[in-house]
Design an enzyme around this catalytic site. Sequence first.
Site, short mmCIF file in Angstrom:
data_model
loop_
_atom_site.label_atom_id
_atom_site.label_comp_id
_atom_site.label_asym_id
_atom_site.label_seq_id
_atom_site.Cartn_x
_atom_site.Cartn_y
_atom_site.Cartn_z
N LEU A 1 -1.52 0.12 21.77
CA LEU A 1 -0.44 -0.68 22.38
C LEU A 1 0.48 -1.21 21.27
CD1 LEU A 1 -1.69 -2.61 25.50
CD2 LEU A 1 -0.51 -0.43 25.28
N HIS A 2 1.31 -0.32 20.75
CA HIS A 2 2.19 -0.67 19.63
C HIS A 2 3.07 -1.90 19.95
CE1 HIS A 2 1.21 3.30 17.98
NE2 HIS A 2 1.67 3.88 19.05
N ASP A 3 3.98 -1.75 20.88
CA ASP A 3 5.03 -2.76 21.07
C ASP A 3 4.54 -4.10 21.62
OD1 ASP A 3 7.40 -0.17 22.05
OD2 ASP A 3 6.82 -0.90 20.07
N THR B 1 2.19 -5.82 20.68
CA THR B 1 1.74 -6.70 19.57
C THR B 1 2.89 -7.62 19.12
OG1 THR B 1 2.31 -5.08 17.86
CG2 THR B 1 0.05 -5.02 18.71
#
Length: 315
Positions: free
Chosen positions: A244-246, A248
């Site tokens: 879940l890149h974005d 964070t």
Amino acid sequence: MPKDPRKIIIDTDPGQDDAIAILLALASPEDIEVLGITTVAGNVPLDLTSKNARIVCELAGRPDVPVFAGCDAPLVRRLVTAEHVHGKSGLDGPDLPDPEMPLQDQHGVDFIIETLRREPAGTVTLCPLGPLTNIATAFDRAPDILERVQEIVLMGGAYFEVGNITPTAEFNIYVDPEAAEIVLKSGAKITMMPLDVTHKALVTRARNEAFRALGTPVGKAVAEMTDFFERFDREKYGSDGAPLHDPTVIAWLLAPRLFTGRFINVEVETQSKLTLGMTVADWWRVTDRAPNAMFIGDLDAERFFSILTERLARL
Ligand code: RIB
Ligand code: CA
């Protein structure tokens, strides 16, 4: 005395992980006031990122959030997209209705400039979740806004994780390295969420089931998005779920103590064909280059997911 919510502009290229970041922000009105969403070409072309951003606002029950289309191509290079990760629509997975809410007439870059000039200096945080084309264009066109930015909290770059689109570069930086260089050299207060931390925020089966168990349209859509989105990383890295890149970026605003990192120098390669878009992070402080970014390396993933799931339950 409760603090006023932090005012932010989300600059984004949805993208399933962008979508979840937007949902998390809109689920946290007591902490975050989303002044607007500006879209940029990245995962998919601008017309699709602009459509997807509105789909997500309506999914969150927030058709009032203004969405502004920004730049449709990087500053000087041809656009590289990532349908192989996000699907042709950019939001493959759930079956969501086309948006009814309109796109704003104003260009996203002009919205960023106008908002930073209007709001009191130091009260607006920029949250770029895609290539940095809009941010760099705004800084270039209106240098006076630079000192008015409270903080830039962006997803991009990598050091120990190296690249996800080339052997050495992370996608957001790779698409527009010249824009990334402008932002990194801008002098603004910058916090970076690189692959080093986002690859530790994996939607395992249990976490995906927790989304689904919310029993809401948002929970179901998020489970379906991550079910689709995880294929690329499972095949490439053998990951135990979608990173879940974005989200964070938004979690940093909600609970910065979940994260650890170092304030170091980070620069970007804009010349070499071999390593174009690489973020050269002086993690071991071996140069005398001045630190310019808080570079995040780790997070408490369990607590990240429990906050995310709890907030999504509110939508
Ligand atoms: O490399 C990951 C980044 O590229 C994320 O922001 C994802 O949405 C894509 O834009
Ligand atoms: Ca993104």
